[in-house]
Structure formats: structure tokens, C-alpha cells
Design an enzyme around this catalytic site. Structure first.
Site, PDB file in Angstrom:
ATOM      1  CG  HIS A  63      -1.750  -1.203   1.379  1.00  0.00           C
ATOM      2  ND1 HIS A  63      -3.065  -1.233   0.967  1.00  0.00           N
ATOM      3  CD2 HIS A  63      -1.478  -2.454   1.856  1.00  0.00           C
ATOM      4  CE1 HIS A  63      -3.566  -2.446   1.204  1.00  0.00           C
ATOM      5  NE2 HIS A  63      -2.617  -3.199   1.732  1.00  0.00           N
ATOM      6  CD  GLU A 118      -4.911  -8.185   7.139  1.00  0.00           C
ATOM      7  OE1 GLU A 118      -5.831  -7.641   6.502  1.00  0.00           O
ATOM      8  OE2 GLU A 118      -3.900  -7.553   7.563  1.00  0.00           O
ATOM      9  CG  ASP A 178       0.004  -5.217   4.430  1.00  0.00           C
ATOM     10  OD1 ASP A 178      -0.649  -4.676   3.518  1.00  0.00           O
ATOM     11  OD2 ASP A 178      -0.529  -5.715   5.447  1.00  0.00           O
TER      12      ASP A 178
HETATM   13  N1  ADE Z   1      -4.841  -1.247   4.234  1.00  0.00           N
HETATM   14  C1  ADE Z   1      -3.526  -1.085   4.465  1.00  0.00           C
HETATM   15  N2  ADE Z   1      -3.011  -2.186   4.998  1.00  0.00           N
HETATM   16  C2  ADE Z   1      -4.018  -3.091   5.109  1.00  0.00           C
HETATM   17  C3  ADE Z   1      -4.118  -4.425   5.580  1.00  0.00           C
HETATM   18  N3  ADE Z   1      -3.072  -5.089   6.076  1.00  0.00           N
HETATM   19  N4  ADE Z   1      -5.322  -5.028   5.560  1.00  0.00           N
HETATM   20  C4  ADE Z   1      -6.394  -4.374   5.090  1.00  0.00           C
HETATM   21  N5  ADE Z   1      -6.357  -3.123   4.630  1.00  0.00           N
HETATM   22  C5  ADE Z   1      -5.178  -2.480   4.633  1.00  0.00           C
HETATM   23 ZN    ZN Z   2      -2.674  -5.079   2.570  1.00  0.00          ZN
END
Ligand code: ADE
Ligand code: ZN
Length: 329
Positions: A15, A195, A273
Site C-alpha cells: 500500500h 487476513e 504490506d
Molecule cells: N490497508 C492497508 N493495509 C491493510 C491491511 N493489512 N489489511 C487491510 N487493509 C489495509
Molecule cells: Zn494489505
């Protein structure tokens, strides 16, 4: 001995807003007249203790308030690309969250142009990239659809769509129509699932949304038939070990399920991430799991190979990267 830090690799779960290092956060806050709830960069780092995904997202969305102008997005992206290059990244598929910025009055065009300028410069130095626009699953579906309509004007710059933000209570199936429309418009599709959310969300991401890749997906191991499906169809999983530990999805790196996922024959990849928040970039993640899970050289090359296989690169580009890897390993 292979150095995981510099091994050639692709990063597929990143991200761009999560690469905002505290020093740049303060620089942009000063330049844009934004007040931050911390006295300095060290205090920001000390505040990065999270109990779950939501506790992280609260800090992350707040920090995004310093990103206002095209130049801010350019500097953010250029800084990430320089670090990624130092960690062996040859190709990156970058997420961004337009709804977070639109809520502050920042236009999609501003974001796309700023990020795009840095990506173009990196391409001239040999690093390729695709941009993936994520919908925030904890906001209304109509918001996502309106964002998609706007994105159609940037079809040349935006390669795919994804789904992120708070997972539990926000099943992928809510976004069926949005993903249908996006795929019909020619966007490739990925989604965060499994997740914090249950394996059922991974099934929905695949069968309802048409996701080609699952972001995280570590909870797939709870469902044997899902593991079989992911293996048979070679559906890639973009795993983020440091993130999983920081957000308490797993207890420690030593307990991370990555090695089990590989043992099941899954196409798992290692990614960072939100590296500015979770303690390291993609090479650091690979080095971390290599040590904690005692991965040998062939496992490291296998993971790097998976990263190219799982990418949206065309066959010729993929083969070039894999040939470079074979020479390195
Ligand atoms: N946005 C940024 N990091 C994230 C993550 N690990 N899970 C969900 N949304 C996100
Ligand atoms: Zn993510």
C-alpha cells in the site's frame, strides 16, 4: 549463500500510503500546514503498537491527512521505489486507496498523477510497475461504485482493482456488482481476504468477485478443500509476515504459516504490506522469515520465483526475470 535482501523479486502487496515514513510525514505536515498528534518522528514510531487490524487502520488513515498535493504523492512513491530497488525489487504492483484521499477533497487525478510520475521515472531505470486501486470494504458499496466510475477516465494508468480496509463484518460478496463492472471494463482483480476474516471470505473473493490473487489469505489453512482449490488453480497468495505479526494475526515470525503454505504446494509470495508501520521492506520480510522459519536457499529462490509467477507481467517479462533468478541461485 543467497542474500534475501538483494535477491531479485517482485513485490505484489504494497500500500503506497503504508510507505509513509515518519520523517516524510513530518516534512509534508509542515509543508501543508497539517497538525499531527505527535511531537516528532520518534514519538510516531513509539506509537506503532497495534492490537489488531483496526487499531492500525486508525493510525494509518489519520497519517494520510498530510498527503494533499500531486508532489506529495510523487515524493512518497519515489522514496518507496528507491528503497525497493535497494532490496532487489524488479517489478512492483502498488495499491492505493483513493477513497481515503477523496474524503479530504483530494481528487483521484491528483493521486494518480503524483504516483504515476514516480513510476514513469523508475521505469526509465528498469523497474516496472502496475497500479491497483483498492476499494475500502468498510465504506458503502455506492462509494466504491462511484470511485470506479471516476477511474474509467484513468484506464491507462490504473491496471487493476483490489479490496482492503477492515475485513471482519465486510464480506467480499457485498462488492459483487463493483467487481463485475470493473472486470468488464478491463481491470484485473485482486482482494484482501483471510487476513482476519474467515476462509469463507477467500471463497467469496474467488467465486463471487473473480479475484485472480488473494492478498494475505493466511487463514486458508483452516479449510482443507480451500487449500486444494488454491493449489489446483495456482491462485497466488500475497503473504506479509511482518504485518501479520504486528497486527497479531500470528503470534510470532517463528509461528508464521508461510512454510506450511509452501509445503501444501501453494503459490505463496512474501511482501511488505505497509513497511513504514511494520518494521521493514520486502527484503527485510524475506530475511526475517528465512531466519525464523529456517528457509534454505532453494526455498528463497522458490519464493522469489513465485513472486514473478504471481505477478501480472506478461509471459516474456516473467521468463526474463526467472532467468535472472536462476542465474543468481
Ligand atoms: N490497508 C492497508 N493495509 C491493510 C491491511 N493489512 N489489511 C487491510 N487493509 C489495509
Ligand atoms: Zn494489505
Amino acid at each position: 549463500m543467497i542474500d534475501p535482501l538483494t535477491l531479485p523479486k517482485a513485490e505484489l502487496h504494497l500500500h503506497i500510503e503504508g510507505t509513509l515514513e515518519p520523517e516524510l510525514m513530518f516534512k509534508l505536515a509542515r509543508r501543508n500546514g497539517v497538525r499531527l498528534p505527535y511531537p516528532d518522528a520518534e514519538a510516531v514510531r513509539r506509537a506503532y503498537r497495534f492490537s489488531n487490524l483496526q487499531s492500525f487502520l486508525d493510525v494509518y488513515y489519520r497519517a494520510c491527512s498530510v498527503l494533499i498535493h500531486e508532489r506529495d504523492f510523487y515524493e512518497l512513491t519515489a522514496a518507496y521505489l528507491a528503497r525497493a530497488r535497494d532490496q532487489g525489487v524488479r517489478h512492483v504492483e502498488i495499491f492505493f486507496d483513493p477513497q481515503t484521499h477523496a474524503a479530504r477533497g483530494v481528487q483521484l487525478e491528483t493521486v494518480v498523477r503524483g504516483i504515476g510520475r514516480a513510476l514513469t521515472e523508475a521505469r526509465q531505470r528498469g523497474m516496472t510497475s502496475y497500479l491497483i486501486m483498492c476499494f475500502l470494504r468498510d465504506r458503502p458499496v455506492d462509494d466504491a461504485m462511484a470511485t470506479l466510475e471516476q477511474a474509467l477516465a484513468h484506464r491507462d494508468a490504473i491496471f487493476g482493482v483490489g479490496l482492503d480496509s477492515a475485513e471482519v463484518g465486510h464480506p467480499p460478496e457485498k462488492f459483487r456488482d463493483v467487481f463485475d463492472r470493473a472486470i468488464n471494463a478491463g481491470f484485473r482483480a485482486v482482494a484482501h481476504a483471510g487476513e482476519e476474516g474467515p476462509p469463507e471470505y477467500i471463497w467469496q473473493a474467488l467465486d463471487v468477485l473473480g479475484a485472480e490473487r488473494i492478498d494475505h489469505g493466511v487463514r486458508c489453512l483452516e479449510d482443507r478443500s480451500l487449500v486444494q482449490r488454491l493449489g489446483t488453480d495456482r491462485i497466488p497468495l500475497t503473504v506479509c509476515p511482518f504485518s501479520n505479526v504486528k497486527l497479531r494475526v500470528v503470534g510470532s515470525l517463528e509461528e508464521h504459516p508461510l512454510a506450511k503454505m509452501l509445503d501444501h504446494g501453494l503459490c505463496a509470495t512474501v511482501n511488505s504490506d505497509d513497511p513504514a508501520y511494520f518494521g521493514g521492506y520486502v527484503g527485510d520480510n524475506l530475511a526475517g522469515v528465512a531466519e525464523a522459519l529456517r528457509l534454505d536457499d532453494s526455498a528463497l529462490v522458490h519464493l522469489a520465483r513465485n513472486s514473478f509467477e504471481a505477478s501480472f507481467l506478461d509471459d516474456a517479462a516473467r521468463a526474463r526475470h526467472i532467468a535472472e533468478l536462476t542465474a543468481a541461485g
